[in-house]
Motif scaffolding. Structure first.
Motif, PDB file in Angstrom:
ATOM      1  N   PRO A 200       6.102   3.792   7.021  1.00 20.83           N
ATOM      2  CA  PRO A 200       5.813   4.670   5.800  1.00 20.83           C
ATOM      3  C   PRO A 200       4.258   4.903   6.119  1.00 20.83           C
ATOM      4  O   PRO A 200       3.459   4.920   6.796  1.00 20.83           O
ATOM      5  CB  PRO A 200       6.144   3.025   4.747  1.00 20.83           C
ATOM      6  CG  PRO A 200       7.075   2.105   5.376  1.00 20.83           C
ATOM      7  CD  PRO A 200       6.401   2.519   6.473  1.00 20.83           C
ATOM      8  N   LEU A 201       3.573   6.011   5.241  1.00 19.58           N
ATOM      9  CA  LEU A 201       2.293   6.287   5.065  1.00 19.58           C
ATOM     10  C   LEU A 201       2.310   4.947   4.771  1.00 19.58           C
ATOM     11  O   LEU A 201       1.728   3.961   4.397  1.00 19.58           O
ATOM     12  CB  LEU A 201       1.884   6.998   4.442  1.00 19.58           C
ATOM     13  CG  LEU A 201       2.559   8.740   3.908  1.00 19.58           C
ATOM     14  CD1 LEU A 201       2.640   9.382   3.513  1.00 19.58           C
ATOM     15  CD2 LEU A 201       2.594   9.017   5.865  1.00 19.58           C
ATOM     16  N   GLY A 202       0.150   4.592   5.845  1.00 19.00           N
ATOM     17  CA  GLY A 202      -0.824   3.558   5.664  1.00 19.00           C
ATOM     18  C   GLY A 202      -1.708   3.393   4.885  1.00 19.00           C
ATOM     19  O   GLY A 202      -1.181   3.178   3.288  1.00 19.00           O
ATOM     20  N   ILE A 203      -2.550   3.681   4.928  1.00 19.56           N
ATOM     21  CA  ILE A 203      -4.169   3.408   4.229  1.00 19.56           C
ATOM     22  C   ILE A 203      -4.445   4.116   4.229  1.00 19.56           C
ATOM     23  O   ILE A 203      -4.849   5.399   4.933  1.00 19.56           O
ATOM     24  CB  ILE A 203      -5.146   2.213   5.859  1.00 19.56           C
ATOM     25  CG1 ILE A 203      -4.081   0.699   6.703  1.00 19.56           C
ATOM     26  CG2 ILE A 203      -6.493   2.178   5.101  1.00 19.56           C
ATOM     27  CD1 ILE A 203      -5.302   1.256   7.847  1.00 19.56           C
ATOM     28  N   LYS A 204      -4.675   3.946   2.483  1.00 17.38           N
ATOM     29  CA  LYS A 204      -5.595   5.733   2.196  1.00 17.38           C
ATOM     30  C   LYS A 204      -6.779   5.071   1.490  1.00 17.38           C
ATOM     31  O   LYS A 204      -7.589   5.875   1.929  1.00 17.38           O
ATOM     32  CB  LYS A 204      -4.991   5.152   0.739  1.00 17.38           C
ATOM     33  CG  LYS A 204      -5.427   7.010  -0.243  1.00 17.38           C
ATOM     34  CD  LYS A 204      -4.061   7.089  -1.109  1.00 17.38           C
ATOM     35  CE  LYS A 204      -4.506   8.522  -1.319  1.00 17.38           C
ATOM     36  NZ  LYS A 204      -3.487   9.231  -2.885  1.00 17.38           N
ATOM     37  N   SER A 205      -7.659   3.892   2.058  1.00 18.32           N
ATOM     38  CA  SER A 205      -9.039   3.650   1.711  1.00 18.32           C
ATOM     39  C   SER A 205      -9.131   2.181   1.634  1.00 18.32           C
ATOM     40  O   SER A 205      -8.641   1.556   1.647  1.00 18.32           O
ATOM     41  CB  SER A 205      -9.246   3.506  -0.271  1.00 18.32           C
ATOM     42  OG  SER A 205      -8.521   3.226  -1.047  1.00 18.32           O
ATOM     43  N   ILE A 206     -10.464   2.039   1.467  1.00 16.97           N
ATOM     44  CA  ILE A 206     -10.809   0.342   2.863  1.00 16.97           C
ATOM     45  C   ILE A 206     -11.986   0.455   1.717  1.00 16.97           C
ATOM     46  O   ILE A 206     -13.194   1.464   1.489  1.00 16.97           O
ATOM     47  CB  ILE A 206     -10.932   0.240   3.863  1.00 16.97           C
ATOM     48  CG1 ILE A 206      -9.969   0.323   4.290  1.00 16.97           C
ATOM     49  CG2 ILE A 206     -12.410   0.074   4.585  1.00 16.97           C
ATOM     50  CD1 ILE A 206     -10.230   0.237   5.715  1.00 16.97           C
ATOM     51  N   ALA A 207     -12.988  -1.027   1.194  1.00 14.54           N
ATOM     52  CA  ALA A 207     -14.026  -1.570   0.936  1.00 14.54           C
ATOM     53  C   ALA A 207     -14.189  -2.800   0.781  1.00 14.54           C
ATOM     54  O   ALA A 207     -13.244  -3.724   1.030  1.00 14.54           O
ATOM     55  CB  ALA A 207     -14.095  -1.278  -0.721  1.00 14.54           C
ATOM     56  N   TRP A 208     -15.508  -2.919   1.665  1.00 16.33           N
ATOM     57  CA  TRP A 208     -16.038  -4.030   1.677  1.00 16.33           C
ATOM     58  C   TRP A 208     -16.678  -4.891  -0.137  1.00 16.33           C
ATOM     59  O   TRP A 208     -17.502  -4.160  -0.482  1.00 16.33           O
ATOM     60  CB  TRP A 208     -17.097  -3.745   3.188  1.00 16.33           C
ATOM     61  CG  TRP A 208     -16.915  -4.067   4.483  1.00 16.33           C
ATOM     62  CD1 TRP A 208     -16.734  -2.806   4.987  1.00 16.33           C
ATOM     63  CD2 TRP A 208     -16.317  -4.700   4.664  1.00 16.33           C
ATOM     64  NE1 TRP A 208     -16.341  -3.382   5.725  1.00 16.33           N
ATOM     65  CE2 TRP A 208     -15.615  -4.718   6.271  1.00 16.33           C
ATOM     66  CE3 TRP A 208     -15.813  -6.934   5.028  1.00 16.33           C
ATOM     67  CZ2 TRP A 208     -15.353  -5.163   7.726  1.00 16.33           C
ATOM     68  CZ3 TRP A 208     -15.629  -7.084   5.926  1.00 16.33           C
ATOM     69  CH2 TRP A 208     -15.593  -6.790   7.178  1.00 16.33           C
ATOM     70  N   PHE A 214     -14.368 -10.362   1.763  1.00 18.50           N
ATOM     71  CA  PHE A 214     -13.582  -9.641   1.355  1.00 18.50           C
ATOM     72  C   PHE A 214     -13.521  -8.604   1.918  1.00 18.50           C
ATOM     73  O   PHE A 214     -14.408  -7.489   1.506  1.00 18.50           O
ATOM     74  CB  PHE A 214     -12.855  -9.821   0.339  1.00 18.50           C
ATOM     75  CG  PHE A 214     -12.977 -11.672  -0.591  1.00 18.50           C
ATOM     76  CD1 PHE A 214     -12.166 -12.208  -0.048  1.00 18.50           C
ATOM     77  CD2 PHE A 214     -13.918 -11.442  -1.406  1.00 18.50           C
ATOM     78  CE1 PHE A 214     -11.853 -13.123  -0.344  1.00 18.50           C
ATOM     79  CE2 PHE A 214     -14.153 -12.183  -1.872  1.00 18.50           C
ATOM     80  CZ  PHE A 214     -13.150 -13.585  -1.293  1.00 18.50           C
ATOM     81  N   LEU A 215     -12.383  -7.702   2.637  1.00 22.80           N
ATOM     82  CA  LEU A 215     -12.017  -6.264   2.755  1.00 22.80           C
ATOM     83  C   LEU A 215     -10.986  -6.081   1.600  1.00 22.80           C
ATOM     84  O   LEU A 215     -10.238  -6.723   2.003  1.00 22.80           O
ATOM     85  CB  LEU A 215     -11.960  -6.475   4.475  1.00 22.80           C
ATOM     86  CG  LEU A 215     -11.284  -5.011   4.474  1.00 22.80           C
ATOM     87  CD1 LEU A 215     -12.888  -3.688   4.296  1.00 22.80           C
ATOM     88  CD2 LEU A 215     -10.992  -4.945   6.562  1.00 22.80           C
ATOM     89  N   ALA A 216     -10.831  -5.079   1.252  1.00 21.91           N
ATOM     90  CA  ALA A 216      -9.577  -4.560   0.522  1.00 21.91           C
ATOM     91  C   ALA A 216      -9.285  -3.265   1.238  1.00 21.91           C
ATOM     92  O   ALA A 216      -9.731  -2.192   1.262  1.00 21.91           O
ATOM     93  CB  ALA A 216     -10.546  -4.255  -1.283  1.00 21.91           C
ATOM     94  N   ILE A 217      -8.223  -3.067   1.493  1.00 20.21           N
ATOM     95  CA  ILE A 217      -7.572  -1.438   2.047  1.00 20.21           C
ATOM     96  C   ILE A 217      -6.372  -1.094   0.289  1.00 20.21           C
ATOM     97  O   ILE A 217      -5.131  -1.824   0.255  1.00 20.21           O
ATOM     98  CB  ILE A 217      -6.700  -2.873   3.219  1.00 20.21           C
ATOM     99  CG1 ILE A 217      -7.542  -3.270   4.231  1.00 20.21           C
ATOM    100  CG2 ILE A 217      -5.924  -1.332   3.932  1.00 20.21           C
ATOM    101  CD1 ILE A 217      -6.296  -3.834   5.151  1.00 20.21           C
ATOM    102  N   GLY A 218      -6.859  -0.613   0.191  1.00 13.57           N
ATOM    103  CA  GLY A 218      -5.901   0.476  -0.553  1.00 13.57           C
ATOM    104  C   GLY A 218      -4.696   1.572   0.472  1.00 13.57           C
ATOM    105  O   GLY A 218      -4.738   1.850   1.423  1.00 13.57           O
ATOM    106  N   SER A 219      -3.280   0.810   0.193  1.00 13.57           N
ATOM    107  CA  SER A 219      -2.532   1.879   1.039  1.00 13.57           C
ATOM    108  C   SER A 219      -1.364   2.513  -0.149  1.00 13.57           C
ATOM    109  O   SER A 219      -1.551   2.749  -0.950  1.00 13.57           O
ATOM    110  CB  SER A 219      -1.472   0.673   1.404  1.00 13.57           C
ATOM    111  OG  SER A 219      -2.024  -0.350   1.783  1.00 13.57           O
ATOM    112  N   PHE A 220      -0.853   3.426   0.961  1.00 13.02           N
ATOM    113  CA  PHE A 220      -0.169   4.186   0.181  1.00 13.02           C
ATOM    114  C   PHE A 220       1.107   3.411  -0.315  1.00 13.02           C
ATOM    115  O   PHE A 220       1.957   4.624  -1.547  1.00 13.02           O
ATOM    116  CB  PHE A 220       0.721   5.287   1.079  1.00 13.02           C
ATOM    117  CG  PHE A 220      -0.373   6.715   0.784  1.00 13.02           C
ATOM    118  CD1 PHE A 220      -0.085   7.604   0.646  1.00 13.02           C
ATOM    119  CD2 PHE A 220      -0.836   6.557   2.507  1.00 13.02           C
ATOM    120  CE1 PHE A 220      -1.224   8.865   0.981  1.00 13.02           C
ATOM    121  CE2 PHE A 220      -2.062   7.845   2.195  1.00 13.02           C
ATOM    122  CZ  PHE A 220      -1.558   8.683   1.932  1.00 13.02           C
TER     123      PHE A 220
END
Length: 425
Positions: A200-208, A214-220
């Motif tokens: 499916p569709l993957g990564i939409k946003s990222i923030a350190w 921590f690395l936060a990964i926002g997904s579809f």
């Protein structure tokens, strides 16, 4: 600083008095301060020209003309004495020095969402490149613009790069069609690769996080995955359900109420300003009892860029909270307690979230929704602030002052400054 057509206006941030007026050659499309606030650049992309003004020496000015190469982006280097211009079709990045008047060229920059990234200390710059149908990253020393490392990336279509705040790790992520995050050291070694799922569709946003832990990964898929800085493995998944059931989560719901005062009680016709303050609807927050159903919009599956997934996320300055927005629950802001890795608060607004930003000095979140109100949350609670003035001032964006004492509120063609009083401890 603000611009009106071809005029640049410099104001005092505390009084809003006009200090300087500059006239540029054409309509200004982008402005940016240098890191030390001594210079300001004005980019006129249509003419391929950048003009630079000095606040200390008002008679000094600089004009950079890219000529037939054109101009699509312009920015300062961290030292505030070099300007990076990206030419049309991303043929090259030109580095102009204001001190020596020298010029350097960086070839093959990639046209992607976030293709240039500087370390927080300003020592290094990473550039995403595309050559021979492959993705590369080049790392430069900002002091002399010498190439430090050049390496290829294991990506199908590199979408963005971002340094950790400590400048030790560079995150690179793939297009939304391929879920992949790659973490590189300063010398170009691949430290780790993370993939949550395949098709499916993957990564939409990222923030350190500010501490680089921590690395936060926002997904579809409507989840945020948090990686730790030791093993670069996932430590938790944060879900965004349409129904809040946990009794440990506080849900603030914005409600509107109309004033009950009638004009027959007034002995004189109200002025326009008085009428707008008397009869405009007011809003406040109510605390809801769980379970609470949030306003959910089913995404349209047959259109590009569907409104689904975590499109906005940001850590607080003290590293304790993470704010997120799930695009198919457009009226809600989710605030997570990073110390407990639990959902702490949900703010449900009446209108779609346009922007949110943390106070740079303390855990205080400002939110705007395209209305004439700004919303503030802190661990002490929530407050709704109405922007005074005639007419309907619709706030579409906001930005904190670095001191946390004031905030810039922007509408489509106006701006105002909100000053906040500090509590004496």
């Amino acid at each position: 600083a603000s611009c009106v057509q071809h005029r640049l206006v410099i104001r005092d941030a505390s009084t809003l008095q006009i200090l300087h007026l500059y006239s540029c050659m054409d309509q200004i499309q982008y402005i940016e301060w240098s890191s030390d606030s001594q210079f300001i650049l004005c980019a006129m992309y249509k003419r391929g020209i950048v003009q630079v003004w000095s606040l200390e020496q008002t008679e000094w000015s600089c004009k950079i003309d890219e000529g037939s190469a054109g101009l699509v982006a312009s920015c300062w280097s961290p030292d505030g004495r070099h300007i990076l211009n990206t030419t049309e079709f991303h043929l090259r990045i030109t580095v102009w020095s204001l001190c020596t008047k020298s010029v350097s060229y960086i070839k093959y920059p990639k046209a992607c969402q976030q293709g240039v990234a500087f370390t927080k200390d300003g020592r290094y710059m990473a550039v995403a490149e595309r050559r021979d149908c492959k993705d590369f990253i080049s790392i430069f020393v900002c002091r002399n613009w010498q190439l430090l490392r050049h390496f290829d990336t294991e990506t199908q279509d590199l979408f963005g790069i971002e340094w950790a705040p400590n400048g030790c790790v560079l995150a690179a992520w793939d297009t939304c069609l391929e879920y992949k995050v790659l973490l590189y050291s300063l010398d170009g070694r691949l430290l780790s690769s993370y993939r949550a799922y395949e098709w499916p569709l993957g990564i939409k946003s990222i923030a350190w996080s500010p501490s680089s832990q921590f690395l936060a990964i926002g997904s579809f898929d409507e989840k945020v995955r948090i990686l730790n800085h030791v093993t670069w493995k996932k430590i938790t998944e944060l879900e965004h359900p349409a129904v809040i059931t946990s009794k440990k989560t506080i849900v603030y719901k914005e409600v509107e109420k109309s004033p009950t005062l009638g004009t027959e009680r007034l002995s004189f016709p109200p002025t326009r300003a008085l009428a707008s303050s008397l009869f405009s609807t007011q809003s406040k927050y109510d605390i809801c009892q769980v379970p609470v159903s949030l306003h959910y919009i089913k995404p349209v599956a047959d259109k590009a860029n569907p409104k689904v997934g975590v499109g906005m996320l940001a850590f607080s300055a003290d590293n304790c909270f993470l704010a997120t927005k799930n695009d198919n629950i457009p009226n809600a802001v989710w605030i997570w307690d990073i110390r407990k890795l639990k959902l702490a608060v949900v703010l449900e607004q009446l209108y779609t979230i346009q922007c949110f930003q943390w106070d740079p000095c303390q855990p205080r979140l400002a939110v705007c929704t395209g209305s004439s109100r700004v919303y503030l949350w802190s661990p002490a609670g929530c407050v709704v602030v109405k922007v005074p003035g005639e007419g309907d001032f619709q706030i579409v964006s906001l930005s904190w002052h670095s001191s946390g004492d004031s905030m810039l509120l922007l509408s489509k063609d106006h701006f105002c400054v909100c000053y906040l009083e500090r509590e004496e401890v």
